[in-house]
Design an enzyme around this catalytic site. Structure first.
Site, PDB file in Angstrom:
ATOM      1  N   LYS A  51     -27.739  47.648 -28.104  1.00 31.21           N
ATOM      2  CA  LYS A  51     -27.445  47.067 -26.786  1.00 31.21           C
ATOM      3  C   LYS A  51     -27.212  45.555 -26.851  1.00 31.21           C
ATOM      4  CE  LYS A  51     -27.980  50.375 -23.474  1.00 31.21           C
ATOM      5  NZ  LYS A  51     -28.496  51.551 -24.164  1.00 31.21           N
ATOM      6  N   SER A 301     -28.910  54.726 -32.997  1.00 34.98           N
ATOM      7  CA  SER A 301     -28.604  53.694 -32.010  1.00 34.98           C
ATOM      8  C   SER A 301     -29.750  52.758 -31.669  1.00 34.98           C
ATOM      9  CB  SER A 301     -28.081  54.361 -30.729  1.00 34.98           C
ATOM     10  OG  SER A 301     -28.968  55.375 -30.315  1.00 34.98           O
TER      11      SER A 301
HETATM   12  C1  PLP Z   1     -28.373  52.817 -24.217  1.00 30.39           C
HETATM   13  C2  PLP Z   1     -28.655  53.649 -25.424  1.00 30.39           C
HETATM   14  C3  PLP Z   1     -27.840  54.748 -25.774  1.00 30.39           C
HETATM   15  C4  PLP Z   1     -26.675  55.202 -24.920  1.00 30.39           C
HETATM   16  O1  PLP Z   1     -25.684  54.224 -24.788  1.00 30.39           O
HETATM   17  P1  PLP Z   1     -24.603  54.302 -23.591  1.00 30.39           P
HETATM   18  O2  PLP Z   1     -23.756  53.114 -23.782  1.00 30.39           O
HETATM   19  O3  PLP Z   1     -25.382  54.270 -22.310  1.00 30.39           O
HETATM   20  O4  PLP Z   1     -23.896  55.599 -23.762  1.00 30.39           O
HETATM   21  C5  PLP Z   1     -28.130  55.425 -26.934  1.00 30.39           C
HETATM   22  N1  PLP Z   1     -29.186  55.081 -27.713  1.00 30.39           N
HETATM   23  C6  PLP Z   1     -29.995  54.052 -27.410  1.00 30.39           C
HETATM   24  C7  PLP Z   1     -31.118  53.737 -28.319  1.00 30.39           C
HETATM   25  C8  PLP Z   1     -29.756  53.296 -26.263  1.00 30.39           C
HETATM   26  O5  PLP Z   1     -30.562  52.259 -25.969  1.00 30.39           O
END
Ligand code: PLP
Length: 316
Positions: A51, A301
């Site tokens: 993010k 992510s």
């Molecule tokens: C926000 C987030 C997502 C999803 O991202 P989007 O842009 O909302 O699709 C996936 N994994 C983590 C760890 C996140 O913080």
């Protein structure tokens, strides 16, 4: 719509403020899946999730355009990212969080000098509050996914992955509001249209799956998936058309499959990721992608977990 040049511009803007995260491999993972898996380690990113990429791009531009104050409405990874980067760039930030926000998450925002304002229980309560605070104080409200600069920032992961694994064939991405995957699609499809990009959602947070099937944005009511970063109720106005045009496939995984991927990553690769960060790998480990002998990038992510909750993330 966002384009490749904007993703390249985002890379220029943010590269000295964020990490270029490593790509991890595991012999056991390759053996188990019959593919060559490249784990893009965004849990090792600054603030513990990707993010920060979109947040940095959007906050930096806002400050260049005169913003003296930044707000966001998220108790999760986006709130942490915005608080961190505003602090780094010397501008105060207020993060609006729900009244029942997790203590550990609030503490993380405060550790980055973000000011906390509690408001309501839903994002429908929080977002107007964050926008209002921005307006009253010469500031800018930064949304978590539905913003061109945020999407372009998240897309820098796609550019990095192409540099790190130039002959990658498939990229597997978790989907919440869709900022991450629409950024990656924007970057990758313009450079190498043949690369398959596959989204993954929890079965109980299948709003994007339903929206694609219905050919229009479709909302779901509340979900309690352990993948708390993917609990958005509907895809974004900007992100959904990008998915409709460019996405190859969207796969759903069960809570148990997410838990198995969480456990596998911790035990076998020694990496601590959060359930949202395990969701893309869950699709690969469960065999749902039906791939063999392919070079596959899987986006881990994020890695922000409350250790006290960890037993809920492990399979029975
Ligand atoms: C926000 C987030 C997502 C999803 O991202 P989007 O842009 O909302 O699709 C996936 N994994 C983590 C760890 C996140 O913080």
């Amino acid at each position: 719509m966002v384009n490749l040049d904007e993703v390249k511009a985002a890379k220029q803007q943010i590269s000295d403020l964020i990490h270029r995260t490593p790509v991890l491999t595991s012999g056991l993972l390759n053996e188990r899946t019959g593919n060559e898996i490249y784990l893009k380690a965004e849990h090792l990113q600054k603030t513990g999730s990707f993010k920060i990429r979109g947040a940095t791009n959007a906050v930096k531009r806002s400050i260049e355009e005169g913003a003296q104050f930044i707000t966001a409405a998220s108790s999760g990874n986006h709130g942490q990212a915005v608080a961190y980067i505003a602090d780094q760039l010397g501008v105060p930030a207020t993060i609006v969080v729900p009244e029942d926000a997790n203590r550990a998450k609030v503490a993380a925002i405060e550790a980055y000098n973000g000011k906390i304002v509690y408001c309501g229980l839903t994002s429908a309560d929080r977002i107007p509050k964050a926008k209002q605070l921005a307006e009253e104080n010469g500031g800018v409200y930064i949304p978590p996914y539905d913003h061109p600069l945020v999407i372009a920032g998240q897309g820098t992961i796609g550019l990095e992955l192409l540099e790190q694994v130039p002959d990658i064939e498939i990229i597997v991405v978790p989907v919440g509001g869709g900022g991450l995957i629409s950024g990656i699609l924007t970057a990758v499809k313009e450079i190498h249209p043949a690369i398959r990009v596959v989204g993954v959602e929890p079965e109980t947070a299948n709003d994007t799956y339903l929206s694609l099937a219905n050919k229009q944005i479709t909302a779901i009511s509340g979900t309690t998936t352990i993948a708390d970063g993917l609990r958005t109720s509907q895809p974004g106005q900007l992100t959904f058309p990008i998915l409709q045009e460019l996405l190859d496939d969207l796969v759903l995984v069960s809570e148990d499959e997410i838990k198995e991927a969480f456990q596998f990553t911790l035990e076998r690769t020694k990496q601590l990721i959060e359930p949202s960060g395990a969701t893309a790998l869950a699709a690969e480990l469960s065999g749902k992608l039906e791939t063999r002998g392919k070079k596959i990038g899987v986006i881990l992510s994020g890695g922000n977990v409350d250790l006290k909750q960890m037993d809920q993330f492990l399979p029975e």
